[in-house]
Write a protein that holds these residues in place. Structure first.
Motif, short mmCIF file in Angstrom:
data_model
loop_
_atom_site.label_atom_id
_atom_site.label_comp_id
_atom_site.label_asym_id
_atom_site.label_seq_id
_atom_site.Cartn_x
_atom_site.Cartn_y
_atom_site.Cartn_z
N ALA A 40 3.62 -2.02 -3.20
CA ALA A 40 3.93 -1.88 -1.77
C ALA A 40 5.13 -0.99 -1.52
N VAL A 41 5.91 -0.67 -2.55
CA VAL A 41 7.12 0.12 -2.36
C VAL A 41 6.79 1.59 -2.09
N GLY A 42 5.84 2.16 -2.83
CA GLY A 42 5.52 3.58 -2.69
C GLY A 42 5.23 4.01 -1.26
N PRO A 43 4.30 3.34 -0.55
CA PRO A 43 4.00 3.75 0.82
C PRO A 43 5.17 3.55 1.79
N LEU A 44 6.20 2.80 1.40
CA LEU A 44 7.33 2.51 2.30
C LEU A 44 8.59 3.27 1.92
N LEU A 45 8.47 4.25 1.01
CA LEU A 45 9.67 4.94 0.56
C LEU A 45 10.42 5.60 1.70
N ALA A 154 -6.94 -5.15 -7.83
CA ALA A 154 -6.99 -5.58 -6.44
C ALA A 154 -5.59 -5.75 -5.88
N SER A 155 -4.69 -6.28 -6.70
CA SER A 155 -3.31 -6.48 -6.28
C SER A 155 -2.65 -5.15 -5.94
N ALA A 156 -2.87 -4.14 -6.78
CA ALA A 156 -2.29 -2.82 -6.51
C ALA A 156 -2.86 -2.22 -5.24
N SER A 157 -4.17 -2.36 -5.05
CA SER A 157 -4.81 -1.82 -3.86
C SER A 157 -4.33 -2.52 -2.60
N VAL A 255 -0.70 7.53 7.68
CA VAL A 255 -1.60 6.38 7.68
C VAL A 255 -2.86 6.68 6.88
N ALA A 256 -3.45 7.86 7.09
CA ALA A 256 -4.66 8.25 6.36
C ALA A 256 -4.37 8.39 4.87
N ALA A 257 -3.21 8.96 4.53
CA ALA A 257 -2.85 9.13 3.12
C ALA A 257 -2.71 7.77 2.44
N GLY A 258 -2.09 6.82 3.14
CA GLY A 258 -1.97 5.47 2.58
C GLY A 258 -3.33 4.82 2.40
N GLY A 259 -4.25 5.05 3.36
CA GLY A 259 -5.59 4.50 3.23
C GLY A 259 -6.37 5.10 2.07
N ILE A 260 -6.23 6.41 1.87
CA ILE A 260 -6.89 7.06 0.74
C ILE A 260 -6.34 6.54 -0.58
N LEU A 261 -5.02 6.38 -0.64
CA LEU A 261 -4.41 5.83 -1.85
C LEU A 261 -4.95 4.43 -2.14
N ALA A 262 -5.02 3.60 -1.11
CA ALA A 262 -5.53 2.24 -1.30
C ALA A 262 -6.97 2.26 -1.79
N LEU A 263 -7.78 3.17 -1.23
CA LEU A 263 -9.18 3.27 -1.65
C LEU A 263 -9.28 3.74 -3.09
N ALA A 264 -8.46 4.72 -3.46
CA ALA A 264 -8.49 5.23 -4.83
C ALA A 264 -8.10 4.13 -5.82
N VAL A 265 -7.07 3.37 -5.49
CA VAL A 265 -6.64 2.29 -6.37
C VAL A 265 -7.70 1.20 -6.44
N ALA A 266 -8.38 0.94 -5.31
CA ALA A 266 -9.40 -0.11 -5.26
C ALA A 266 -10.57 0.17 -6.19
N LEU A 267 -10.78 1.44 -6.56
CA LEU A 267 -11.88 1.76 -7.48
C LEU A 267 -11.67 1.12 -8.85
N GLY A 268 -10.43 0.75 -9.13
CA GLY A 268 -10.18 0.06 -10.39
C GLY A 268 -10.73 -1.35 -10.42
N LEU A 269 -11.04 -1.91 -9.26
CA LEU A 269 -11.53 -3.29 -9.21
C LEU A 269 -12.89 -3.46 -9.89
N PRO A 270 -13.94 -2.72 -9.49
CA PRO A 270 -15.21 -2.87 -10.21
C PRO A 270 -15.12 -2.43 -11.66
N ALA A 271 -14.34 -1.38 -11.93
CA ALA A 271 -14.19 -0.93 -13.31
C ALA A 271 -13.55 -2.01 -14.17
N SER A 272 -12.59 -2.72 -13.61
CA SER A 272 -11.91 -3.76 -14.37
C SER A 272 -12.84 -4.90 -14.74
#
Length: 406
Positions: A40-45, A154-157, A255-272
Motif C-alpha cells: 500500500a505504500v507505493g501508490p501513496l508515495l 492477493a494481499s499485494a493486489s 487513479v488509472a495507473a493504480g488500477g492497472i498496477l492492482a490488476l497486474a499484481v492480481a494476475l499472480g493470484l491464479p498463477a499462485s
C-alpha cells in the motif's frame, strides 16, 4: 516433492475434512498479511511525501527498507522455530506485524520504525510458512503452498488497489496505512488458535553446523537463491514504480495507473494456485522458468520502446511473468529439499540473500530516475536482471536436491 516427511496430527483427533482444512485457513490468513501493509505504500508515495515533507530519495529508502529487513531477519527465522517451536515463531511474526502497523501512525519516524518492525515480522512469515505447510500436510503441501502464495499475491493486489481509496476515506495516507491492522488482528487470532492446538508438537531440530553458509557452496541452493532474488527484484521494482512509469511515460492518470498496477499484481493470484502443484508433478521446471521470464522481458521492452501504444498490455505481461515466477521460486524451495528442517533453512537462505539482492531494485530505479529525469535507464537495468533470472532459473529447474549440509 522430496519424500521422507509426514504431516503431524493433532493428538487424539482424526484428520476429517474440516480438521484438515483449519490449519490451511490459519496459514492463509497469515499470508494475507505478508504483502498488503507495504504494498500500500507505493501508490501513496506522493501523498506521504507531501504529508511528511519527505524527498523522493527519502521515499525511495522507505520502499527499500522492507527488502533489506527481509534479508537481514530471514536467517534468524529457523532459529526462532527451533527455540520457540514452528507455530509459535510464526505467531511472533504476526505480532510484530501488528505492532509495526500501529507504529506507522507516529509521523515520519514512525513510518520508518514501523516499516522495519512489521517487515521483520513479515520476514519470519515468509520463511516459515512453507515449512509450516510441509509440517501440517507433508507430501500434500504443494497445494497448500499454492494457496499461501496465492494469498500473498492477493494481499499485494489488495494493498495496491485499496491504498488510495483507504487513504481518501481516512483523510490521511498514514491513517489509511494503519487500517490494515484489522486484517492483521484476524490473522493473529487464527494463528494463536493453531499454535495452541500444536503446543505439544516437537520443535524443529537445530541446523547442522555451517548450514547458513552452505548455500554459497551448494550449486543447487545458490541457483534457487539467485532465482528468488532476481524475481523479487523485478516484482518489487514494479510494485513500487510501475504506476509512476505509466503516469510519466504513457500519460495515464494516477487513479488509472493504480488500477492497472492492482490488476497486474492480481494476475499472480491464479498463477499462485496453479504453479506449485503443477510444477511438483514433473522432476524439472524449465518450462515454468520460461513462462516466468519471457512475458516480463516483453513487457519491459514495450514500456521502453512504445509505452503509450499499449500500456495495459505491457503491465499485464509484466504481471503474468512476475506472478508466475514467485510461486515457482517458492515451489523450487520445496522441490529441491528433503524434509521440513531443510525446507526452512533453504527458505531462510534464499529469502535472506534474495531479498538483500532485491532491495537494490526499487532504490536503484528511484535514484536513476532522480539522476536522469526519466525511466529508460531503470527499464534497461531491469532487462538485464530478467535475463540473468532466466539463466539461473534454468539451472535451478534441473531435477536435483541440495546437499545434506544445507
Amino acid at each position: 516433492m522430496a519424500p521422507g516427511t509426514e504431516a503431524h496430527q493433532v493428538p487424539g483427533t482424526r484428520r476429517s475434512g474440516w480438521v484438515l482444512a483449519l490449519p490451511a485457513v490459519a496459514l492463509v490468513l497469515v499470508a494475507l498479511c505478508l504483502r498488503a501493509p507495504f504494498a500500500a505504500v507505493g501508490p501513496l508515495l506522493g501523498e506521504l511525501g507531501e504529508e511528511l515533507s519527505l524527498s523522493t530519495g527519502a521515499l525511495a529508502v522507505v520502499t527499500a527498507l522492507p527488502l533489506v529487513c527481509f534479508g537481514l531477519v530471514s536467517p534468524f527465522a529457523p532459529a526462532l522455530a527451533t527455540r520457540f517451536g514452528l507455530h509459535r515463531a510464526v505467531l511472533l511474526g504476526v505480532i510484530a506485524i501488528a505492532v509495526g502497523v500501529a507504529l506507522r501512525l507516529a509521523g515520519a519516524p514512525g513510518l520508518y520504525v514501523g516499516t522495519v518492525v512489521l517487515t521483520g515480522g513479515i520476514a519470519v512469515g515468509n520463511v516459515l510458512l512453507p515449512a509450516a505447510a510441509r509440517a501440517e500436510y507433508g507430501n500434500r503441501s504443494a497445494l497448500v503452498l499454492g494457496m499461501i502464495v496465492a494469498s500473498m499475491a492477493a494481499s499485494a493486489s489488495i494493498g495496491a488497489g485499496l491504498a488510495q481509496p483507504l487513504a481518501d476515506a481516512a483523510g490521511s495516507a498514514l491513517t489509511g496505512l494503519a487500517l490494515w491492522g484489522a486484517l492483521v488482528l484476524a490473522a493473529l487470532v487464527a494463528m494463536a488458535a493453531l499454535t495452541r492446538a500444536r503446543r505439544d508438537v516437537p520443535r524443529p531440530a537445530a541446523a547442522p553446523q555451517g548450514a547458513r553458509t552452505a548455500v554459497l557452496r551448494d550449486r543447487v541452493a545458490l541457483a534457487v537463491t539467485l532465482f528468488f532474488g532476481f524475481q523479487s527484484l523485478t516484482f518489487y521494482s514494479m510494485l513500487t514504480w510501475l504506476a509512476d512509469i505509466l503516469e510519466a511515460e504513457a500519460g495515464i492518470s494516477p487513479v488509472a495507473a493504480g488500477g492497472i498496477l492492482a490488476l497486474a499484481v492480481a494476475l499472480g493470484l491464479p498463477a499462485s494456485l496453479l504453479v506449485p502443484p503443477l510444477a511438483a508433478r514433473r522432476p524439472g521446471q524449465g518450462g515454468w522458468v520460461l513462462a516466468g521470464c519471457l512475458p516480463v522481458l516483453a513487457g519491459l521492452l514495450g514500456l521502453l520502446l512504445a509505452p503509450a501504444v499499449a500500456p495495459l498490455l505491457w503491465a499485464l505481461l509484466y504481471g503474468i511473468g512476475t506472478g508466475t515466477a514467485f510461486p515457482l521460486a517458492m515451489a523450487l524451495i520445496l522441490q529441491r529439499t528433503r524434509d521440513v528442517g531443510q525446507t526452512g533453512r533453504l527458505s531462510a537462505s534464499a529469502q535472506s540473500l534474495g531479498y538483500l539482492l532485491a532491495a537494490s531494485g526499487p532504490l536503484a530505479l528511484g535514484l536513476l530516475h532522480e539522476a536522469t529525469g526519466g525511466w529508460a535507464a531503470g527499464l534497461v537495468l531491469l532487462l538485464g536482471v530478467v535475463t540473468a533470472q532466466l539463466a539461473v532459473g534454468l539451472a535451478a529447474a534441473r531435477p536435483r536436491l541440495v546437499g545434506d549440509a544445507v
